[in-house]
Design an enzyme around this catalytic site. Structure first.
Site, PDB file in Angstrom:
ATOM      1  N   HIS A  63     -46.043 105.117 -33.477  1.00 21.43           N
ATOM      2  CA  HIS A  63     -44.926 104.590 -32.691  1.00 21.43           C
ATOM      3  C   HIS A  63     -43.585 105.102 -33.188  1.00 21.43           C
ATOM      4  O   HIS A  63     -42.645 105.275 -32.414  1.00 21.43           O
ATOM      5  CB  HIS A  63     -44.990 103.066 -32.634  1.00 21.43           C
ATOM      6  CG  HIS A  63     -46.020 102.619 -31.648  1.00 21.43           C
ATOM      7  ND1 HIS A  63     -47.181 102.007 -32.025  1.00 21.43           N
ATOM      8  CD2 HIS A  63     -46.083 102.767 -30.314  1.00 21.43           C
ATOM      9  CE1 HIS A  63     -47.914 101.784 -30.938  1.00 21.43           C
ATOM     10  NE2 HIS A  63     -47.260 102.228 -29.897  1.00 21.43           N
ATOM     11  N   CYS A  69     -49.539 108.772 -19.174  1.00 23.86           N
ATOM     12  CA  CYS A  69     -48.285 108.675 -19.914  1.00 23.86           C
ATOM     13  C   CYS A  69     -48.419 108.799 -21.442  1.00 23.86           C
ATOM     14  O   CYS A  69     -47.484 108.508 -22.155  1.00 23.86           O
ATOM     15  CB  CYS A  69     -47.565 107.377 -19.560  1.00 23.86           C
ATOM     16  SG  CYS A  69     -48.501 105.908 -19.978  1.00 23.86           S
TER      17      CYS A  69
END
Ligand code: PEP
Ligand code: MG
Length: 750
Positions: free
Chosen positions: A363, A677
């Site tokens: 992340h 995505c």
């Protein structure tokens, strides 16, 4: 026995030796003599580690001087090897009876019986071993062991700083502080950057480790601790939000050390021993780190991250820099960094990020991508090789880092930066052109976003809309839970920036590595398989509803597209959908007039379980979006946050490609729009294959839009698709190789 004022005295003497103008050899000799005298030991020796892990004797007081540079202990040989292996002190009363003892005739050390060796560590890397020996059976006192560790820490800096030994002398030792150096790693976020190294973990150098005045240092330490506790109290002061009170558990994790008397005692003791406050913090960090890493209890091992964070905060309090103040053109250097920590930094000063660990789908990498920050990760030995202020060239195209480059290397890098700039100018020329392939197929290129700073990219890239708006970044950024009004404002800004273009909001995806410090979250043994995303939302519907309300309010007459992350069963999706519908009814009942004119509810396909439930799911969903980062992590059972395994499997592996094909084909059968995505969609080769599979909506980071549009404009999708069918029918496992060969013959730049 070592006296209480002795450690301080010893450090002062070391400082005086460092200030002398003598040659390195005699100064090293003086150092070992001073250490031997202060430790009341017959022998003191310094061994430095070679890049082949052997240990060479560099200086000794007490052993035969002919042994200097002639003794080379094999890796792990003898008691010195034992210190290197354990990375902690080895202390034996009678060395010759110890199983690891190895007699070296050159040293004439048969007379020395007791042994104390401590590692010389810098940034967790072993540079050598410092040893004292005595001719009697003797155990050194606890204080003496500590004093020797303090000296070893100072010595590590002296060795690494080049103050004592030139880099010619240090050739072979894995620290060559002044020479240019290239380290090969992996590109995490593509790009090029040039700037000055700023260490994310503050690190103190050289003689500044030895205190001028211990009382002053003690006062500084106490003031910094006080400041740290106050700032933690502030951080945890946010109350009364939808998650309930920030629980004791979270606060305890952070406060455990801040208020822990033994931590404070250890710090005070290190200052009393003559270290500066900063050096004392590092010294104690090393000790705790060592202990926590060895703890059997996983809970305790995980406290290490809290300790690291707290230590860094304390060092910043000591430096008077409570927030990390970046100079301009900063290249941030870290072992690893969390998404929240990255978001706290001043983007306008940051040029790039280099990580000793760090993987492409972590992340933090996604946040860095959103910040358009070039990142190279998986750089072995990074922290030991860099000093604050070094010039760095970050090549996140090839995945390498150049440290202290010579002027020619720097020049040619600047030239590459210029070329890149020009290429960007080319991309911007066709930003308003639709992405239509050579065979006439329209491809939609959407933006992945999550921060306010992303919004202008819609305009600059000419994206077709926002295909993934990650709503959790807003939560990670804040010190306390954002208020509903703040969320509504942010979502309204997103709608405003998008004008008529579509936006897909992904509901909160917290948990896993995205943990909010102000929210209760029990540590889990397996966070990626744990309580995250939709699971958390459904268990805490108060929080979830409050986000849905903000989205509904912000839509204000427009089409609201919402999707749910990490769904594993159709039931889970239906329950979330039901909750959203109830919110609409509720707002209707209360007479709200700013509701969306249309509501489209989608599901992310992020677990292999969903791929086998598409027939059940698709009749209930308006669209689906493949979250390839998660889908592939679960498909290959390879944690995306763990660099050791995250890039072990090619996303174009035939197994993964067959799964992706199944998704596109089934979605087509039900006439449900499908987008993708994950990070792979933004890489040209992977994107070409996705287009060949039938995907026509790709949602990617801003910097990938231009290169992808260029790809689409030059690609005959149908031709590649036909080829792909042939490769798949042949069960060809190496699709990437085939794809690259195809691109080469078709003169397409992947
Ligand atoms: C994904 O998993 O591919 C995705 C887009 O979501 P995130 O990376 O935020 O988990
Ligand atoms: Mg995901």
């Amino acid at each position: 026995m070592i006296q209480s004022s002795a450690p301080k005295h010893m450090l002062r003497q070391i400082r005086d030796i460092m200030a002398m103008r003598d040659e390195a050899g005699p100064r090293l000799q003086k150092l070992v003599s001073v250490i031997a005298a202060n430790m009341q030991a017959q022998v003191c020796s310094i061994y430095l580690r070679h890049s082949d892990d052997s240990m060479e004797l560099w200086a000794t007081k007490g052993l035969a001087s002919e042994a200097i540079h002639n003794i080379k202990l094999a890796p792990n040989e003898g008691l010195v090897g034992e210190v290197a292996r354990k990375l902690s002190p080895v202390h034996v009363k009678n060395a010759q009876e110890h199983q690891a003892f190895s007699f070296q005739p050159e040293t004439m050390e048969q007379d020395f019986i007791s042994f104390l060796g401590v590692p010389i560590l810098r940034a967790r890397r072993l540079l050598g071993v410092l040893v004292v020996q005595d001719n009697q059976e003797r155990l050194f006192s606890h204080d003496a062991v500590e004093a020797l560790q303090n000296v070893a820490m100072v010595l590590a800096e002296i060795v690494a700083s080049g103050e004592l030994l030139s880099h010619e002398e240090l050739a072979g030792v894995p620290v060559r502080p002044l020479q240019p150096l290239t380290i090969l790693g992996k590109s995490v976020v593509s790009g090029l950057a040039m700037g000055q190294a700023v260490l994310f973990e503050p690190h103190i150098v050289g003689e500044s480790r030895i205190a001028e005045d211990s009382e002053v240092e003690m006062t500084r330490m106490l003031a910094a601790l006080d400041g740290l506790r106050k700032s933690l109290d502030q951080l945890f002061a946010g109350k009364g939000h939808a998650f309930g009170e920030p629980t004791r558990e979270v606060m305890n994790a952070y406060r455990m050390f801040a208020h822990d008397q033994s931590w404070v005692d250890r710090l005070s003791k290190a200052v009393s021993a003559g270290l500066t406050a900063e050096a004392a913090v590092e010294r104690v960090r090393g000790e705790y780190r060592h202990r926590l890493l060895r703890a059997r209890d996983p809970y305790l091992r995980e406290r290490l991250h809290d300790l690291e964070d707290l230590t860094n905060r304390l060092l910043r309090h000591l430096g008077g820099d409570v927030a990390l103040n970046l100079p301009k053109d900063t290249i941030l250097v870290a072992r690893n960094i969390g998404p929240a920590e990255l978001l706290e930094l001043d983007r306008s000063k940051l040029r790039g990020l280099v990580l000793e660990e760090g993987s492409r789908t972590s992340h933090a990498a996604i946040v860095a991508g959103a910040m358009r920050l070039p990142v190279v990760g998986a750089l072995p030995g990074l922290l030991a090789a860099i000093s604050e202020g070094n010039t760095l060239l970050v090549d996140a195209e090839t995945g390498s880092l150049q440290i202290r480059p010579d002027s020619e290397t720097k020049e040619s890098f600047i030239e590459r930066l210029r070329v890149r700039q020009q290429r960007r100018a080319v991309f911007s020329k066709f930003k308003d052109k639709p992405a239509i392939s050579v065979d006439g197929q329209r491809v939609e290129l959407f933006l992945n976003a999550g921060l306010k700073i992303d919004l202008p990219q819609l305009e600059t890239t000419g994206a077709d809309g926002i295909g993934l708006f990650r709503t959790e970044f807003q939560f990670l950024l804040a010190d306390q839970l954002p208020k509903q009004q703040q969320l509504t404002e942010l979502y309204s800004d997103v709608f405003k920036a998008a004008a008529d273009k579509p936006v897909v909001f992904r509901t909160l995806d917290l948990g896993g590595d995205k943990v909010l410090p102000y929210v209760s979250h029990a540590r889990e043994p397996n966070p990626a398989l744990g309580w995250r995303a939709i699971r958390m939302a459904m268990d805490r519907p108060g929080m979830f509803r409050y986000q849905l309300r903000a989205l509904l309010n912000a839509a204000n007459g427009k089409t609201l597209r919402v999707m749910f992350p990490l769904v594993s069963t159709v039931d889970e999706f239906l329950q979330a959908k039901e909750l959203l519908k109830k919110e609409v009814q509720r707002l209707n009942r209360f007479g709200h007039t700013n509701l969306p004119k249309e509501l489209k509810i989608g599901c992310m396909i992020e677990t292999p379980a969903m791929v086998w439930q598409l027939d059940q799911l698709l009749p209930h969903t308006d669209f689906i979006s493949v979250g390839a980062n998660d889908l592939l992590q679960y498909f290959f059972a390879a944690d995306r946050e763990n660099i050791r395994v995250s890039e072990r499997y090619d996303p174009l592996h035939i197994g993964a490609v067959l799964m992706l094909r199944q998704i596109v084909d089934t979605a087509k059968k039900y006439n449900v729009p499908v987008s993708i995505c994950g990070e792979m969609a933004g890489r040209r080769a992977d994107a070409a294959l996705l287009l060949a599979l039938g995907f026509r909506q790709l949602s990617v980071t801003a910097s990938a839009i231009g290169p992808l549009k260029q790809l689409v404009l030059s690609l005959d999708i149908r031709a590649l698709s036909n080829q792909l069918n042939v490769w798949l029918s042949e069960n060809n496992p190496n699709l990437r190789k085939k794809l690259l060969a195809f691109a080469k013959s078709a003169k397409i730049n992947l």
